[in-house]
Design a protein around this motif. Structure first.
Motif, PDB file in Angstrom:
ATOM      1  N   ASP A  43       9.125  16.360  43.457  1.00 57.57           N
ATOM      2  CA  ASP A  43       8.377  17.835  43.850  1.00 57.57           C
ATOM      3  C   ASP A  43       7.810  18.300  42.359  1.00 57.57           C
ATOM      4  OD1 ASP A  43       8.211  20.047  44.411  1.00 57.57           O
ATOM      5  OD2 ASP A  43      10.295  20.878  45.145  1.00 57.57           O
ATOM      6  N   ILE A  44       6.472  18.629  42.421  1.00 53.74           N
ATOM      7  CA  ILE A  44       6.060  19.159  41.527  1.00 53.74           C
ATOM      8  C   ILE A  44       5.831  20.670  41.367  1.00 53.74           C
ATOM      9  CG2 ILE A  44       4.803  16.901  41.116  1.00 53.74           C
ATOM     10  CD1 ILE A  44       2.341  18.270  42.247  1.00 53.74           C
ATOM     11  N   SER A  45       6.494  21.436  42.090  1.00 51.59           N
ATOM     12  CA  SER A  45       6.651  22.613  42.137  1.00 51.59           C
ATOM     13  C   SER A  45       7.374  23.185  40.629  1.00 51.59           C
ATOM     14  CB  SER A  45       7.401  23.443  43.152  1.00 51.59           C
ATOM     15  OG  SER A  45       7.150  23.087  44.364  1.00 51.59           O
ATOM     16  N   PRO A  46       6.710  24.350  40.339  1.00 53.25           N
ATOM     17  CA  PRO A  46       5.897  25.407  40.727  1.00 53.25           C
ATOM     18  C   PRO A  46       4.468  25.145  40.519  1.00 53.25           C
ATOM     19  CG  PRO A  46       6.926  26.252  38.757  1.00 53.25           C
ATOM     20  CD  PRO A  46       7.353  24.721  38.758  1.00 53.25           C
ATOM     21  N   TYR A  47       4.006  24.125  39.791  1.00 54.06           N
ATOM     22  CA  TYR A  47       2.701  23.829  39.374  1.00 54.06           C
ATOM     23  C   TYR A  47       1.527  23.621  40.691  1.00 54.06           C
ATOM     24  CZ  TYR A  47       4.936  22.830  35.081  1.00 54.06           C
ATOM     25  OH  TYR A  47       5.838  22.981  34.076  1.00 54.06           O
ATOM     26  N   ARG A  48       2.129  22.805  41.645  1.00 55.58           N
ATOM     27  CA  ARG A  48       1.557  22.706  42.936  1.00 55.58           C
ATOM     28  C   ARG A  48       2.677  22.563  44.042  1.00 55.58           C
ATOM     29  NH1 ARG A  48      -3.008  18.683  41.847  1.00 55.58           N
ATOM     30  NH2 ARG A  48      -1.116  17.157  42.052  1.00 55.58           N
ATOM     31  N   PHE A  49       2.411  23.214  45.099  1.00 57.02           N
ATOM     32  CA  PHE A  49       3.268  22.934  46.131  1.00 57.02           C
ATOM     33  C   PHE A  49       3.098  21.603  46.839  1.00 57.02           C
ATOM     34  CE2 PHE A  49       3.112  27.499  45.850  1.00 57.02           C
ATOM     35  CZ  PHE A  49       4.471  27.845  45.449  1.00 57.02           C
ATOM     36  N   GLU A  50       3.699  20.373  46.459  1.00 53.55           N
ATOM     37  CA  GLU A  50       3.465  19.162  46.776  1.00 53.55           C
ATOM     38  C   GLU A  50       4.843  18.331  46.455  1.00 53.55           C
ATOM     39  OE1 GLU A  50       0.670  15.495  44.915  1.00 53.55           O
ATOM     40  OE2 GLU A  50      -0.409  17.666  45.366  1.00 53.55           O
ATOM     41  N   ILE A  51       4.812  17.727  47.339  1.00 57.63           N
ATOM     42  CA  ILE A  51       6.200  16.381  47.237  1.00 57.63           C
ATOM     43  C   ILE A  51       5.290  15.155  46.965  1.00 57.63           C
ATOM     44  CG2 ILE A  51       8.145  15.366  47.860  1.00 57.63           C
ATOM     45  CD1 ILE A  51       8.858  17.919  47.724  1.00 57.63           C
ATOM     46  N   GLN A  52       5.395  14.492  45.895  1.00 57.68           N
ATOM     47  CA  GLN A  52       4.753  13.150  45.598  1.00 57.68           C
ATOM     48  C   GLN A  52       5.940  11.967  45.861  1.00 57.68           C
ATOM     49  OE1 GLN A  52       3.727  13.368  41.423  1.00 57.68           O
ATOM     50  NE2 GLN A  52       1.726  14.515  42.157  1.00 57.68           N
ATOM     51  N   HIS A  53       5.210  11.035  46.675  1.00 61.73           N
ATOM     52  CA  HIS A  53       6.038   9.825  46.836  1.00 61.73           C
ATOM     53  C   HIS A  53       5.594   8.875  46.001  1.00 61.73           C
ATOM     54  CE1 HIS A  53       8.472   7.357  49.355  1.00 61.73           C
ATOM     55  NE2 HIS A  53       7.743   6.068  49.048  1.00 61.73           N
ATOM     56  N   ARG A  54       6.532   8.438  44.992  1.00 62.67           N
ATOM     57  CA  ARG A  54       6.017   7.429  43.829  1.00 62.67           C
ATOM     58  C   ARG A  54       6.811   6.179  43.985  1.00 62.67           C
ATOM     59  NH1 ARG A  54       6.450  11.297  38.460  1.00 62.67           N
ATOM     60  NH2 ARG A  54       4.871  12.959  39.386  1.00 62.67           N
ATOM     61  N   HIS A  55       6.031   5.032  43.717  1.00 60.83           N
ATOM     62  CA  HIS A  55       6.379   3.399  43.909  1.00 60.83           C
ATOM     63  C   HIS A  55       6.465   3.092  42.208  1.00 60.83           C
ATOM     64  CE1 HIS A  55       5.538   3.198  48.097  1.00 60.83           C
ATOM     65  NE2 HIS A  55       4.593   4.173  47.942  1.00 60.83           N
ATOM     66  N   VAL A  56       7.698   2.546  41.906  1.00 59.85           N
ATOM     67  CA  VAL A  56       7.689   2.160  40.648  1.00 59.85           C
ATOM     68  C   VAL A  56       7.980   0.689  40.489  1.00 59.85           C
ATOM     69  CG1 VAL A  56       9.127   2.336  38.466  1.00 59.85           C
ATOM     70  CG2 VAL A  56       8.903   4.297  40.135  1.00 59.85           C
ATOM     71  N   SER A  57       6.960  -0.061  39.807  1.00 57.28           N
ATOM     72  CA  SER A  57       7.202  -1.571  39.509  1.00 57.28           C
ATOM     73  C   SER A  57       7.125  -1.980  38.026  1.00 57.28           C
ATOM     74  CB  SER A  57       5.883  -2.197  40.279  1.00 57.28           C
ATOM     75  OG  SER A  57       5.588  -1.831  41.852  1.00 57.28           O
ATOM     76  N   GLY A  58       7.604  -3.101  37.925  1.00 60.74           N
ATOM     77  CA  GLY A  58       7.704  -3.697  36.665  1.00 60.74           C
ATOM     78  C   GLY A  58       6.581  -4.672  36.657  1.00 60.74           C
ATOM     79  N   ALA A  59       5.685  -4.616  35.587  1.00 59.63           N
ATOM     80  CA  ALA A  59       4.329  -5.680  35.620  1.00 59.63           C
ATOM     81  C   ALA A  59       4.523  -6.274  34.404  1.00 59.63           C
ATOM     82  CB  ALA A  59       3.189  -4.766  35.683  1.00 59.63           C
ATOM     83  N   ALA A  60       3.693  -7.530  34.356  1.00 64.23           N
ATOM     84  CA  ALA A  60       3.534  -8.213  32.921  1.00 64.23           C
ATOM     85  C   ALA A  60       2.067  -8.879  33.078  1.00 64.23           C
ATOM     86  CB  ALA A  60       4.586  -9.521  33.098  1.00 64.23           C
ATOM     87  N   GLU A  61       1.813  -9.150  31.882  1.00 66.76           N
ATOM     88  CA  GLU A  61       0.568  -9.812  31.575  1.00 66.76           C
ATOM     89  C   GLU A  61       0.792 -11.242  31.651  1.00 66.76           C
ATOM     90  OE1 GLU A  61      -3.693  -9.905  29.151  1.00 66.76           O
ATOM     91  OE2 GLU A  61      -1.845  -9.231  28.108  1.00 66.76           O
ATOM     92  N   ARG A  62      -0.095 -12.073  32.007  1.00 67.91           N
ATOM     93  CA  ARG A  62       0.212 -13.655  32.020  1.00 67.91           C
ATOM     94  C   ARG A  62      -0.331 -14.030  30.703  1.00 67.91           C
ATOM     95  NH1 ARG A  62      -1.757 -15.618  37.989  1.00 67.91           N
ATOM     96  NH2 ARG A  62      -0.360 -14.320  39.140  1.00 67.91           N
ATOM     97  N   ARG A  63       0.171 -14.927  30.189  1.00 68.81           N
ATOM     98  CA  ARG A  63      -0.274 -15.653  28.736  1.00 68.81           C
ATOM     99  C   ARG A  63      -0.179 -17.029  28.932  1.00 68.81           C
ATOM    100  NH1 ARG A  63       0.213 -11.396  24.677  1.00 68.81           N
ATOM    101  NH2 ARG A  63       1.391  -9.500  25.385  1.00 68.81           N
ATOM    102  N   ALA A  64      -1.325 -17.699  28.187  1.00 70.43           N
ATOM    103  CA  ALA A  64      -1.612 -18.968  28.478  1.00 70.43           C
ATOM    104  C   ALA A  64      -0.625 -19.777  27.509  1.00 70.43           C
ATOM    105  CB  ALA A  64      -3.118 -19.265  27.754  1.00 70.43           C
TER     106      ALA A  64
END
Length: 64
Positions: A43-64
């Motif tokens: 919930d980002i109130s009071p900045y804006r009346f909006e509920i954000q749905h957030r997806h969280v992922s772990g990422a990595a860069e492939r290395r040769a």
């Protein structure tokens, strides 16, 4: 700490959006999702009346 973040475009899967944002914001080109860490609503109130749905992922860069 800063991490790549952004919006999921219409018709785009959350995983595809995560990879796109990681590439755009870091300049890394061979990034993969290691695993999905979870989802949360923020919930980002009071900045804006909006509920954000957030997806969280772990990422990595492939290395040769």
């Amino acid at each position: 700490m800063q991490v790549p973040a952004g919006s999921v475009r219409p018709g785009e899967a959350p995983e595809a959006a995560a990879l796109r944002e990681a590439r755009e914001e870091t300049g890394l080109t061979d990034v993969t999702i290691v695993r999905k860490l979870g989802e949360t609503e923020y919930d980002i109130s009071p900045y804006r009346f909006e509920i954000q749905h957030r997806h969280v992922s772990g990422a990595a860069e492939r290395r040769a």
